[in-house]
Design an enzyme around this catalytic site. Structure first.
Site, PDB file in Angstrom:
ATOM      1  N   LYS A 182       1.034  -1.081   0.220  1.00 41.02           N
ATOM      2  CA  LYS A 182       0.220   0.133   0.008  1.00 41.02           C
ATOM      3  C   LYS A 182       0.919   1.318  -0.096  1.00 41.02           C
ATOM      4  CE  LYS A 182      -1.850   3.064   1.937  1.00 41.02           C
ATOM      5  NZ  LYS A 182      -1.588   4.536   1.218  1.00 41.02           N
ATOM      6  N   GLU A 258       8.656   1.615  11.422  1.00 39.37           N
ATOM      7  CA  GLU A 258       9.520   2.760  11.405  1.00 39.37           C
ATOM      8  C   GLU A 258       9.124   4.138  11.578  1.00 39.37           C
ATOM      9  OE1 GLU A 258      12.515   2.444  11.114  1.00 39.37           O
ATOM     10  OE2 GLU A 258      13.198   0.077  10.574  1.00 39.37           O
ATOM     11  N   CYS A 292      12.837  11.240   8.040  1.00 36.90           N
ATOM     12  CA  CYS A 292      12.895  10.678   9.553  1.00 36.90           C
ATOM     13  C   CYS A 292      14.139  11.131  10.232  1.00 36.90           C
ATOM     14  CB  CYS A 292      12.480   9.498   9.517  1.00 36.90           C
ATOM     15  SG  CYS A 292      13.422   8.207   8.559  1.00 36.90           S
ATOM     16  N   GLU A 389       8.578  16.851  15.393  1.00 35.67           N
ATOM     17  CA  GLU A 389       9.203  16.427  14.242  1.00 35.67           C
ATOM     18  C   GLU A 389       9.048  17.873  13.177  1.00 35.67           C
ATOM     19  OE1 GLU A 389       7.732  12.964  12.122  1.00 35.67           O
ATOM     20  OE2 GLU A 389       9.917  12.531  11.458  1.00 35.67           O
TER      21      GLU A 389
HETATM   22  P1  NAD Z   1       1.741   8.851   7.326  1.00 36.25           P
HETATM   23  O1  NAD Z   1       1.957   8.267   8.700  1.00 36.25           O
HETATM   24  O2  NAD Z   1       0.726   9.803   7.157  1.00 36.25           O
HETATM   25  O3  NAD Z   1       1.452   7.770   6.238  1.00 36.25           O
HETATM   26  C1  NAD Z   1       2.128   6.594   6.128  1.00 36.25           C
HETATM   27  C2  NAD Z   1       1.633   5.605   5.306  1.00 36.25           C
HETATM   28  O4  NAD Z   1       0.688   4.998   5.962  1.00 36.25           O
HETATM   29  C3  NAD Z   1       0.899   6.062   3.840  1.00 36.25           C
HETATM   30  O5  NAD Z   1       1.061   5.078   2.917  1.00 36.25           O
HETATM   31  C4  NAD Z   1      -0.691   6.189   4.329  1.00 36.25           C
HETATM   32  O6  NAD Z   1      -1.462   6.388   3.067  1.00 36.25           O
HETATM   33  C5  NAD Z   1      -0.639   5.205   5.414  1.00 36.25           C
HETATM   34  N1  NAD Z   1      -1.743   5.507   6.268  1.00 36.25           N
HETATM   35  C6  NAD Z   1      -2.244   6.565   6.726  1.00 36.25           C
HETATM   36  N2  NAD Z   1      -3.109   6.444   7.633  1.00 36.25           N
HETATM   37  C7  NAD Z   1      -3.074   4.974   7.691  1.00 36.25           C
HETATM   38  C8  NAD Z   1      -4.262   4.128   8.131  1.00 36.25           C
HETATM   39  N3  NAD Z   1      -5.225   4.633   9.246  1.00 36.25           N
HETATM   40  N4  NAD Z   1      -4.229   2.811   7.969  1.00 36.25           N
HETATM   41  C9  NAD Z   1      -3.247   2.320   7.399  1.00 36.25           C
HETATM   42  N5  NAD Z   1      -2.417   3.318   6.578  1.00 36.25           N
HETATM   43  C10 NAD Z   1      -2.286   4.347   6.729  1.00 36.25           C
HETATM   44  O7  NAD Z   1       3.197   9.197   7.190  1.00 36.25           O
HETATM   45  P2  NAD Z   1       3.857  10.095   5.896  1.00 36.25           P
HETATM   46  O8  NAD Z   1       3.232  11.516   5.933  1.00 36.25           O
HETATM   47  O9  NAD Z   1       3.555   9.380   4.611  1.00 36.25           O
HETATM   48  O10 NAD Z   1       5.383  10.008   6.159  1.00 36.25           O
HETATM   49  C11 NAD Z   1       5.996  10.868   6.902  1.00 36.25           C
HETATM   50  C12 NAD Z   1       6.519  10.204   8.341  1.00 36.25           C
HETATM   51  O11 NAD Z   1       7.153   8.983   7.948  1.00 36.25           O
HETATM   52  C13 NAD Z   1       7.208  11.094   9.326  1.00 36.25           C
HETATM   53  O12 NAD Z   1       7.001  10.966  10.566  1.00 36.25           O
HETATM   54  C14 NAD Z   1       8.461  10.313   9.186  1.00 36.25           C
HETATM   55  O13 NAD Z   1       9.428  10.432  10.156  1.00 36.25           O
HETATM   56  C15 NAD Z   1       8.165   8.961   8.856  1.00 36.25           C
HETATM   57  N6  NAD Z   1       9.213   8.096   8.260  1.00 36.25           N
HETATM   58  C16 NAD Z   1       9.879   7.376   9.026  1.00 36.25           C
HETATM   59  C17 NAD Z   1      11.030   6.607   8.595  1.00 36.25           C
HETATM   60  C18 NAD Z   1      11.858   5.694   9.301  1.00 36.25           C
HETATM   61  O14 NAD Z   1      12.628   4.777   8.770  1.00 36.25           O
HETATM   62  N7  NAD Z   1      11.661   5.597  10.596  1.00 36.25           N
HETATM   63  C19 NAD Z   1      11.336   6.837   7.083  1.00 36.25           C
HETATM   64  C20 NAD Z   1      10.505   7.525   6.512  1.00 36.25           C
HETATM   65  C21 NAD Z   1       9.361   8.298   7.064  1.00 36.25           C
END
Ligand code: NAD
Length: 491
Positions: A182, A258, A292, A389
């Site tokens: 997804k 992550e 991140c 963040e």
């Molecule tokens: P997000 O949590 O909004 O979304 C991440 C993914 O989850 C997307 O595919 C989104 O569609 C999906 N999602 C959202 N709500 C959901 C739900 N209720 N059920 C299932 N899936 C759902 O995050 P984002 O804005 O896409 O990414 C940014 C975040 O990701 C930041 O906090 C960043 O630090 C983190 N990040 C962490 C790492 C790591 O390795 N630790 C790497 C990259 C990004």
């Protein structure tokens, strides 16, 4: 430069389930925008609950045959995927820049970095053995094997559309699992093209499935409640990760998370200041600050704060902002308008908490979602730029007086992903490791990611590790087979 129209016409916009491309069952669609121009790049078919279950049906059916496929065969498919990704580097980089905004130079770097996971795990597929030993007090022998888990749901974010995909898909397939992917709604095109590439590399029907959707929960909820799903790996924000962990509890799914970060970058008095400025700039401004691992809080010893701040302001104010497709651009747009609003709010709040804007601080007129690279100093540690963040091009500087105070400030966050330390004292590397509550410590380096390292965080930054040999354990279960003492019947 590639012909963008021609390239985009090659990218599938439908779902891929059980070896075929199909429209979403509900007939709904959503648009993907270019954040630098606000133009529509593609209209995607949106997956529904029904599609998600169909993908799990396929992944469940395909699992036995894939599990029994020789590791060498799985390795060769991953290796072929690596070769194709390298061949198509310019195509993947262009798609990423168009849908996410990062500069082409950075996008090319992400193709190399993302491809490395395919190479690394193609090697691990052949070398991931269990072990045998003897019960210490008896003659019985035991065999420990690492078995594939079963169908995995892989949910990825928009900020690294390719590497966050390969970091999950490569070890999952190497270990013999089938997957349902997804991708993020804002940046699905890179993943779609990646799945097309892996099909060409030879991944069989049902082993890889992609359900892009405008509603993430429609994809995750029905299959996380289904006992046939055995693993959920998520990269994204902490609140979403934690709610998915609750859902995963229903069926006691194996979970990798992550999540977000709030990285400190500590510059000690004995640091090579020019090197620290370079390191902090890379750790902060990489990916428009939308990483991140981004240096979120720059903690500088008070004796070098003036020199460091002056040099960082010079370096950051010299960055070229613009459309990532244009030559020489270093800082592209943010991914969506609300991210620009968030930057404005953070700057306002920092100023209200005593901060001074030394460069930048404002949105850039559109089209596109741009914000100036910004340095702020003097805000109190109650400011949001210390607590939250940032996820954008704002570099806040704080000062400390003693080493103890630096560790305390650094650990004063619920997050624990990346941290950075700049010092010319080699002992400091070990003191940093002892004192910092973070999964990753960059010592005199602003770049901490590679396929060969165990990437991941502690506390609210997540569970588990991706990359390296540790990355394989996330996609395997350990089974112990015990035997009797082979000598017990020998007279
Ligand atoms: P997000 O949590 O909004 O979304 C991440 C993914 O989850 C997307 O595919 C989104 O569609 C999906 N999602 C959202 N709500 C959901 C739900 N209720 N059920 C299932 N899936 C759902 O995050 P984002 O804005 O896409 O990414 C940014 C975040 O990701 C930041 O906090 C960043 O630090 C983190 N990040 C962490 C790492 C790591 O390795 N630790 C790497 C990259 C990004």
């Amino acid at each position: 430069m590639l012909n963008v129209k021609e390239l985009l016409s090659k990218v599938e916009t439908r779902l891929y389930i059980d070896g075929e491309w199909r429209e979403g069952a509900g007939g709904e669609t959503y648009d993907v925008l270019n954040p630098a121009t606000e133009e529509v790049l593609a209209t995607m078919s949106s997956g529904t609950r029904e599609d998600s279950v169909a993908a799990l049906d396929a992944a469940h059916r395909a699992r036995k045959e894939w599990e029994r496929t020789a590791p060498r065969t799985r390795a060769e498919i991953l290796r072929k995927g690596y070769d194709l990704l390298k061949e198509r580097k310019e195509e993947f980089a262009t798609i990423m820049t168009l849908e996410m905004g990062k500069s082409l130079t950075e996008a090319r770097g992400e193709v190399d970095y993302g491809a490395d996971y395919l190479l690394w795990f193609s090697e691990e597929a052949n070398h991931f053995f269990g072990h045998t030993n003897q019960y210490p007090a008896k003659g019985n022998r035991m065999v420990t094997v690492h078995k594939p888990i079963g169908p995995c749901l892989l949910i990825t974010p928009w900020n690294f559309p390719l590497s966050m995909a390969t970091r999950k898909i490569a070890p999952a397939l190497a270990a013999g699992n089938t997957v349902i992917i997804k991708p993020a709604k804002l940046t699905p095109l890179t993943m779609q093209y990646f799945v097309q590439t892996m099909i060409e590399a030879g991944v069989p029907a049902g082993v890889i499935n992609i359900v892009s959707s405008r509603s993430a929960a429609d994809v995750s909820e029905p299959i996380m409640a289904d006992p046939r799903l055995r693993k959920m790996s998520f990269t994204g924000s902490t609140p979403v990760g934690s709610s998915l962990m609750e859902l995963a509890a229903q069926n006691v799914l194996k979970v990798s998370l992550e999540l977000g970060g709030n990285a400190p970058a500590i510059v000690f008095a004995d640091a090579d200041i020019d090197g620290a400025v370079e390191g902090v700039k890379a750790a902060k401004m990489r990916n428009v600050g939308e990483a991140c691992t981004a240096a979120n809080r720059i903690l500088v010893h008070e004796s070098v704060a003036e020199e460091f701040t002056r040099k960082l302001v010079d370096a950051i104010s010299a960055l070229k902002v613009g459309n990532g497709m244009d030559d020489g651009v270093e800082v592209g747009p943010l991914v969506e308008p609300k991210a620009v609003d968030h930057m404005e709010e953070l700057v306002k709040d920092a100023v209200e908490h005593g901060g001074e804007v030394l460069t930048g601080g404002k949105r850039v007129d559109g089209p596109g979602f741009f914000f100036e690279p910004t340095v702020i100093s003097g805000a109190s540690t109650d400011a949001k730029v210390f607590r939250e963040e940032i996820f954008g091009p704002i570099a806040p500087i704080f000062t400390f007086a003693t080493e103890e105070e630096a560790w305390e400030m650094a650990n004063d966050t619920e997050y624990g992903l990346a941290s950075y330390v700049f010092s010319e004292d080699p002992d400091m590397m070990f003191r940093a490791s002892d004192n910092l509550e973070f999964g990753i410590v960059g010592f005199n380096s602003g770049v901490v990611s590679d396929a060969s390292i165990p990437f991941g965080g502690v506390k609210a930054s997540g569970l588990g590790r991706e990359g390296s040999r540790e990355g394989m354990f996330e996609y395997t279960e350990v089974q112990h087979v015990g035997t009797r003492d082979p000598y017990q019947r020998v007279k």
